[in-house]
Scaffold this active site. Structure first.
Site, PDB file in Angstrom:
ATOM      1  N   HIS A 144       0.824  -1.210   0.000  1.00 54.23           N
ATOM      2  CA  HIS A 144       0.000   0.000   0.000  1.00 54.23           C
ATOM      3  C   HIS A 144       0.857   1.257   0.000  1.00 54.23           C
ATOM      4  CE1 HIS A 144      -2.802   2.904   2.160  1.00 54.23           C
ATOM      5  NE2 HIS A 144      -3.390   2.662   1.013  1.00 54.23           N
ATOM      6  N   GLU A 156       3.302   0.205   2.879  1.00 45.98           N
ATOM      7  CA  GLU A 156       2.866  -0.690   3.946  1.00 45.98           C
ATOM      8  C   GLU A 156       2.692  -2.092   3.339  1.00 45.98           C
ATOM      9  OE1 GLU A 156       0.336   1.859   7.000  1.00 45.98           O
ATOM     10  OE2 GLU A 156      -0.390   2.198   4.972  1.00 45.98           O
TER      11      GLU A 156
HETATM   12  P1  NAD Z   1      -8.291   5.933 -10.098  1.00 42.41           P
HETATM   13  O1  NAD Z   1      -9.756   5.918 -10.272  1.00 42.41           O
HETATM   14  O2  NAD Z   1      -7.530   7.204 -10.200  1.00 42.41           O
HETATM   15  O3  NAD Z   1      -7.631   4.917 -11.160  1.00 42.41           O
HETATM   16  C1  NAD Z   1      -8.131   3.639 -11.431  1.00 42.41           C
HETATM   17  C2  NAD Z   1      -7.617   3.187 -12.793  1.00 42.41           C
HETATM   18  O4  NAD Z   1      -7.981   1.835 -12.995  1.00 42.41           O
HETATM   19  C3  NAD Z   1      -8.206   3.982 -13.967  1.00 42.41           C
HETATM   20  O5  NAD Z   1      -7.153   4.352 -14.832  1.00 42.41           O
HETATM   21  C4  NAD Z   1      -9.163   2.988 -14.628  1.00 42.41           C
HETATM   22  O6  NAD Z   1      -9.268   3.171 -16.041  1.00 42.41           O
HETATM   23  C5  NAD Z   1      -8.474   1.681 -14.310  1.00 42.41           C
HETATM   24  N1  NAD Z   1      -9.355   0.503 -14.345  1.00 42.41           N
HETATM   25  C6  NAD Z   1     -10.690   0.432 -14.238  1.00 42.41           C
HETATM   26  N2  NAD Z   1     -11.090  -0.848 -14.321  1.00 42.41           N
HETATM   27  C7  NAD Z   1      -9.974  -1.589 -14.481  1.00 42.41           C
HETATM   28  C8  NAD Z   1      -9.714  -2.976 -14.652  1.00 42.41           C
HETATM   29  N3  NAD Z   1     -10.698  -3.865 -14.654  1.00 42.41           N
HETATM   30  N4  NAD Z   1      -8.428  -3.376 -14.826  1.00 42.41           N
HETATM   31  C9  NAD Z   1      -7.420  -2.477 -14.833  1.00 42.41           C
HETATM   32  N5  NAD Z   1      -7.597  -1.155 -14.674  1.00 42.41           N
HETATM   33  C10 NAD Z   1      -8.862  -0.725 -14.509  1.00 42.41           C
HETATM   34  O7  NAD Z   1      -8.028   5.217  -8.699  1.00 42.41           O
HETATM   35  P2  NAD Z   1      -6.801   5.427  -7.672  1.00 42.41           P
HETATM   36  O8  NAD Z   1      -7.080   6.587  -6.786  1.00 42.41           O
HETATM   37  O9  NAD Z   1      -5.518   5.348  -8.411  1.00 42.41           O
HETATM   38  O10 NAD Z   1      -6.987   4.128  -6.761  1.00 42.41           O
HETATM   39  C11 NAD Z   1      -6.596   2.854  -7.214  1.00 42.41           C
HETATM   40  C12 NAD Z   1      -6.323   1.983  -6.009  1.00 42.41           C
HETATM   41  O11 NAD Z   1      -5.294   2.595  -5.239  1.00 42.41           O
HETATM   42  C13 NAD Z   1      -7.514   1.801  -5.089  1.00 42.41           C
HETATM   43  O12 NAD Z   1      -7.513   0.478  -4.597  1.00 42.41           O
HETATM   44  C14 NAD Z   1      -7.247   2.792  -3.963  1.00 42.41           C
HETATM   45  O13 NAD Z   1      -7.794   2.366  -2.740  1.00 42.41           O
HETATM   46  C15 NAD Z   1      -5.742   2.738  -3.899  1.00 42.41           C
HETATM   47  N6  NAD Z   1      -5.107   3.929  -3.292  1.00 42.41           N
HETATM   48  C16 NAD Z   1      -5.464   5.194  -3.692  1.00 42.41           C
HETATM   49  C17 NAD Z   1      -4.852   6.292  -3.087  1.00 42.41           C
HETATM   50  C18 NAD Z   1      -5.210   7.719  -3.507  1.00 42.41           C
HETATM   51  O14 NAD Z   1      -4.800   8.654  -2.799  1.00 42.41           O
HETATM   52  N7  NAD Z   1      -5.879   7.932  -4.621  1.00 42.41           N
HETATM   53  C19 NAD Z   1      -3.865   6.106  -2.097  1.00 42.41           C
HETATM   54  C20 NAD Z   1      -3.494   4.794  -1.746  1.00 42.41           C
HETATM   55  C21 NAD Z   1      -4.120   3.723  -2.347  1.00 42.41           C
END
Ligand code: NAD
Length: 287
Positions: A144, A156
């Site tokens: 993470h 993490e």
């Molecule tokens: P986001 O919505 O910015 O990006 C998600 C991406 O995944 C998009 O580019 C989308 O097109 C793609 N996607 C959709 N369906 C898909 C599939 N079936 N296979 C592959 N790609 C696919 O989301 P994010 O904020 O980057 O979050 C992604 C993960 O990271 C989540 O699990 C979130 O909990 C985690 N996370 C986010 C943050 C944050 O600050 N944004 C911090 C730590 C962890």
């Protein structure tokens, strides 16, 4: 310990693009997978933006040549089978929806080589919610990252009871090699370490405001001066974004829900979402 050379990142959104870029910047070959050519076009722009940010923010070792070399180590793909065919490690950063993640792991399990380790970047799900769908519970765990991975460089590492300790050690080692500070978590815990500390802290601040005990500025000042911390809770709320703060508070107890209503009425409904919009609990100069 398995040597990790080829890394595939699933999802090139906010976090996936950062993880992919940081990994490539650290010298690994990276395949960045997303679901459509449109998403990959957007990814290209994100990667180019990250290259500029690394130079502008003077990330160690970042210059025009090294940030371009990192871009050259990233291959974009919208074909999952092709994207994972040679992967030693797949880091999954697809949207935070349980069913979507489970379906993604089912497909991945069928396509990836047996040796491939899978890691989820999920913020709110536990790895054991996903492990049964991976077809390799012993080679699956959570890795993470925090937003702005080049600056907030904790990673993490949290396994399930089924995670092979050697796989865990491999991923801890990999996290260090991409410039992260690996944080070893011994048992599954929703919220990992950071959010287990941060969420109750922010909630306590919200409660002080809802109860009319003090204004945000007084609460923040007390925390900063009293502890030496650079920011108080309402400054952190503005950075996290008030929509996220609202969603988390709305799911809490009565005091948290009252805080969610306050944020909505006084901030979100006025378009004040925090630093991103230039105004939240505080106002910010335009970028
Ligand atoms: P986001 O919505 O910015 O990006 C998600 C991406 O995944 C998009 O580019 C989308 O097109 C793609 N996607 C959709 N369906 C898909 C599939 N079936 N296979 C592959 N790609 C696919 O989301 P994010 O904020 O980057 O979050 C992604 C993960 O990271 C989540 O699990 C979130 O909990 C985690 N996370 C986010 C943050 C944050 O600050 N944004 C911090 C730590 C962890």
């Amino acid at each position: 310990m398995t040597a990790i050379a080829n890394v595939t990142v699933l999802g090139t959104g906010v976090l996936g693009s950062q993880i992919a870029y940081q990994t490539a910047f650290s010298g690994f070959d990276v395949v960045a997978y997303d679901i459509s050519d449109d998403a990959l076009e957007a990814a290209k722009e994100r990667f180019a933006g990250l290259a500029r940010t690394y130079v502008a923010e003077r990330v160690a070792g970042a210059d025009d040549a090294s940030v371009d070399a990192a871009l050259a180590r990233i291959t974009l793909s919208a074909d999952l089978g092709e994207a994972v065919a040679n992967a030693d490690l797949v880091i999954e950063a697809v949207p935070e929806q349980l069913a979507l993640k489970q379906a993604t792991y089912e497909k991945l399990a069928a396509l990836a080589p047996e040796r491939t380790i899978f890691a989820t970047n999920s913020s709110t799900l536990l790895p054991s919610d996903l492990a049964p769908f991976t077809g390799r519970a012993d080679r699956f765990l959570a890795l993470h990252f925090a937003n702005r991975v080049w600056a907030h460089n904790t990673a993490e590492v949290m396994g399930t009871d089924a995670t092979d300790p050697a796989v865990y050690a491999t991923v801890v080692d990999f996290a260090g090699k991409i410039g992260m500070v690996p944080i070893e978590i011994k048992k599954e815990k929703a919220g990992y370490l950071l959010n287990s500390l941060l969420v109750p802290f922010l909630s306590a601040a919200g409660e002080l405001l809802v109860d009319g005990i003090a204004e945000p500025d007084a609460i923040d000042k007390t925390w900063r001066i009293g502890t030496g911390a650079p920011m108080g809770p309402f400054q952190i709320y503005d950075i996290v974004g008030l929509t996220t703060a609202y969603n988390i508070s709305k799911a809490g107890g009565p005091k948290q829900q009252a805080f969610a209503d306050l944020i909505k009425e006084h901030y979100i409904d006025q378009g004040k979402l925090g630093v991103a919009t230039g105004e939240g609990f505080y106002t910010y100069p335009k970028a």
